[in-house]
Enzyme design. Structure first.
Site, PDB file in Angstrom:
ATOM      1  N   HIS A  23      88.325  21.389  -2.218  1.00 31.81           N
ATOM      2  CA  HIS A  23      87.390  20.600  -1.424  1.00 31.81           C
ATOM      3  C   HIS A  23      87.861  19.152  -1.318  1.00 31.81           C
ATOM      4  CE1 HIS A  23      83.714  23.413  -1.524  1.00 31.81           C
ATOM      5  NE2 HIS A  23      84.747  24.092  -1.985  1.00 31.81           N
ATOM      6  N   ASP A 115      80.338  16.548   1.023  1.00 29.61           N
ATOM      7  CA  ASP A 115      80.626  17.970   0.906  1.00 29.61           C
ATOM      8  C   ASP A 115      79.346  18.768   1.144  1.00 29.61           C
ATOM      9  OD1 ASP A 115      81.108  20.630  -0.351  1.00 29.61           O
ATOM     10  OD2 ASP A 115      82.979  19.706  -0.991  1.00 29.61           O
TER      11      ASP A 115
END
Length: 458
Positions: A23, A115
Site C-alpha cells: 500500500h 488509504d
C-alpha cells in the site's frame, strides 16, 4: 516541524497509506506525481517504517512525516489483530495533531489522500474543515466485490458454483477474494476490506490505482452510480512508463534488502526471453511440500530461472537445492522487481498475483503464470487468465497443492506453447495502454492534472 521553505505558497496535501509495503509504495508513487504537478506533498508514515525509506535530500519534493502508531522503538508486530486495534486507537490522534500543527504554519493542509482501509480519515478531515479522498490500492473489480458484500447484495456464506455481479465476469468461489470465502481467517483484515465501501460516494473524489481501459466495464458501472472516480494508475516509477520524472526508478521502500547486482549480472548472461522469474511477494508463506513441488517443477522445465525466496522461507527448500541448481537457476532472498521484469532475459513471471505485481508485469509486457495465495489475488488471477488473456493460472490438486507437473506444463505453455504468441501479443497491447495512460494527456495523467487544478483553487 520542518523549516519554512519556498513551498509555502503551494497547496498542501497529505498522503497517508496503510502501513503495508504493497500500500505504501503505490501511494508514494502517487505522491511523486502530485509533487511534480506543483503541490506541496507530505507523506505520512509510521516511525518504524520510516526507517526503511532511503535518505532524502532537503530538495526532495516530498516531505516525509513519521507519526506514532503506538509501537515502541524497534518493537516487532507479532499479533497483527492486536496491532490493528492499537493502530486504530493511536493513529487518529496522531493525524489530528499533525493537521493542527500545520494550521499555524504558512502551509496548512488543504487535502488528505488516505488509504481506503482507513475510512475514519474522511470524518477526521471534515472535522478539521479540510477535504479528503480515499486511494484504492487493489483492482476496481475487487473493490466492487467488497462493495457488493458490504451492501449485502452478495450474501455470505457463498452459495452455488458461480457468483454473478454487475460488470464482473461470472466467478467461481476459488476466484473470489479469499477472505470473503473464508471470513474467519484474518477476520480484522476482512472487516477492513469490506468496510472500505462505507466511503463509496461520500468523498468528493475516489482515486483508483488502475487504468481506465484495463477495467472499463466495472469502472463504467461504478461511474453510473455517480461515484466521483479518478483512475491514476499504474502507480509505478516513471522511468518504466513515461520517463517524465527524472531518475524515478524505485518505489522508495523495501522491507528486504535487494540483491541487485547479483540478479542483473546473472540475467545479463542469459538470452532474450529465456528466464522464468518467480516471486510470491513480501507476505505469502508457502508450505514445505509446495516449495518442493515448485523446485522440482521449475527444474523439470529445463528453463533458466530466477527465484525469490525470502530468508524466512529458505529452510523450506529441498536440501542443497541452491547449490544443486547453480547452472540452471539463481535463488535470492529479494530482488529489484521492476528492474528484473524490465530485463530482456525475462520470459515469464510466476506470481502470487498481488495487484502491484500484476500492474508491473502489464506495464513491462511480461506474460504471467498465476499462483494466487490470498485476499484479492484469486480475482486478479481470473482476470489475468480469462479477461486480459496474458497468462495461465496454475491448478491445485485435491490437497490444495500445485504439483511439479502442473508447474512444468504451465510455464512451458506460456513460454513456448501454442498460446504463447497470443499471451505475448496481448500483454504488449496492455503495456502500450498502461504507458499511454501516464503520458502527458493520457487518462491517468489528465485525472491527476484535474485534481491538482481543483486543489489549487480550493
Amino acid at each position: 516541524m520542518e523549516e519554512e521553505t519556498n513551498t509555502s505558497t503551494l497547496a498542501h496535501v497529505l498522503v497517508f497509506p496503510f502501513p503495508i509495503q504493497g500500500h505504501i509504495n503505490p501511494m508514494l508513487q502517487f505522491s511523486k506525481r502530485l509533487a511534480s504537478k506543483g503541490l506541496k506533498v507530505t507523506f505520512i508514515i509510521t516511525h518504524s517504517l520510516s526507517k526503511l525509506l532511503p535518505p532524502r535530500s532537503n530538495s526532495s519534493p516530498i516531505q516525509i512525516r513519521p507519526i506514532s502508531d503506538g509501537l515502541k522503538d524497534d518493537e516487532k508486530v507479532d499479533d497483527y489483530e492486536a496491532y490493528l486495534e492499537l493502530f486504530e486507537r493511536v493513529v487518529p490522534q496522531s493525524v489530528a495533531h499533525l493537521i493542527e500543527e500545520y494550521k499555524v504554519t504558512n502551509h496548512p493542509v488543504k487535502f488528505i489522500v488516505y488509504d481506503c482501509l482507513m475510512t475514519w480519515v474522511l470524518d477526521l478531515a471534515r472535522t478539521a474543515e479540510i477535504e479528503a479522498a480515499p486511494y484504492f490500492t487493489q483492482s476496481a473489480a475487487v473493490h466492487s466485490i467488497h462493495y457488493h458484500v458490504y451492501e449485502r447484495a452478495l450474501k455470505l456464506p457463498i452459495e452455488g458454483s458461480l457468483i454473478s455481479m454487475p460488470s464482473i465476469p461470472l466467478l467461481r468461489p476459488n476466484e473470489m477474494p479469499s477472505l470473503i470465502v473464508n471470513p474467519g481467517c484474518y477476520s480484522s483484515i476482512n472487516c477492513l476490506n469490506i468496510n472500505q465501501s462505507s466511503n463509496f460516494g461520500k468523498a468528493r473524489l475516489m482515486f483508483f490505482n488502475t487504468i481506465d481501459k484495463l477495467e472499463s466495464q466495472v469502472l463504467d458501472w461504478m461511474r453510473s452510480k455517480q461515484w466521483p472516480i479518478k483512475t491514476i494508475g499504474p502507480a509505478i516509477p516513471s522511468m518504466y512508463l513515461d520517463q517524465r520524472l527524472e531518475d524515478d526508478k524505485e518505489y522508495g521502500l523495501n522491507f528486504f534488502e535487494p540483491e541487485t547486482d547479483a540478479c542483473l549480472q546473472w540475467l545479463d548472461t542469459k538470452e532474450t526471453s529465456s528466464v522464468v522469474y518467480i516471486s510470491m511477494g513480501s507476505f505469502a508463506a508457502l508450505g514445505v511440500e509446495q516449495m518442493e513441488e515448485i523446485a522440482k517443477g521449475i527444474t523439470q522445465t529445463g528453463k533458466y530461472f530466477l527465484w525469490v525466496v525470502r530468508a524466512s522461507e529458505e529452510a523450506k527448500l529441498p536440501p542443497n537445492f541452491k547449490n544443486d541448481v547453480t547452472r540452471q537457476g539463481l535463488v535470492v532472498n529479494w530482488c529489484p522487481q521492476l528492474a528484473i521484469l524490465a530485463h530482456r532475459a525475462i520470459g515469464c513471471f510466476v506470481t502470487h498475483c498481488g495487484w502491484n505485481s500484476t500492474l508491473e508485469a502489464i506495464s513491462l509486457g511480461v506474460p504471467l503464470v498465476a499462483m494466487p495465495q490470498w485476499t484479492d489475488q484469486p480475482t486478479n488471477a481470473k482476470y489475468i487468465a480469462d479477461v486480459w488473456r496474458i497468462g495461465v493460472r496454475l491448478k491445485v490438486d485435491d490437497k490444495g497443492i500445485v504439483t511439479r507437473d502442473e508447474v512444468d506444463v504451465c510455464i512451458r505453455e506460456v513460454m513456448e506453447g501454442e498460446r504463447s504468441i497470443g499471451f505475448k501479443k496481448n500483454v504488449m497491447e496492455w503495456k502500450k495502454l498502461a504507458q499511454e495512460a501516464m503520458e502527458e494527456g493520457g487518462s491517468s495523467d489528465r485525472n491527476i492534472e484535474e485534481f491538482v487544478a481543483e486543489l489549487m483553487h480550493m
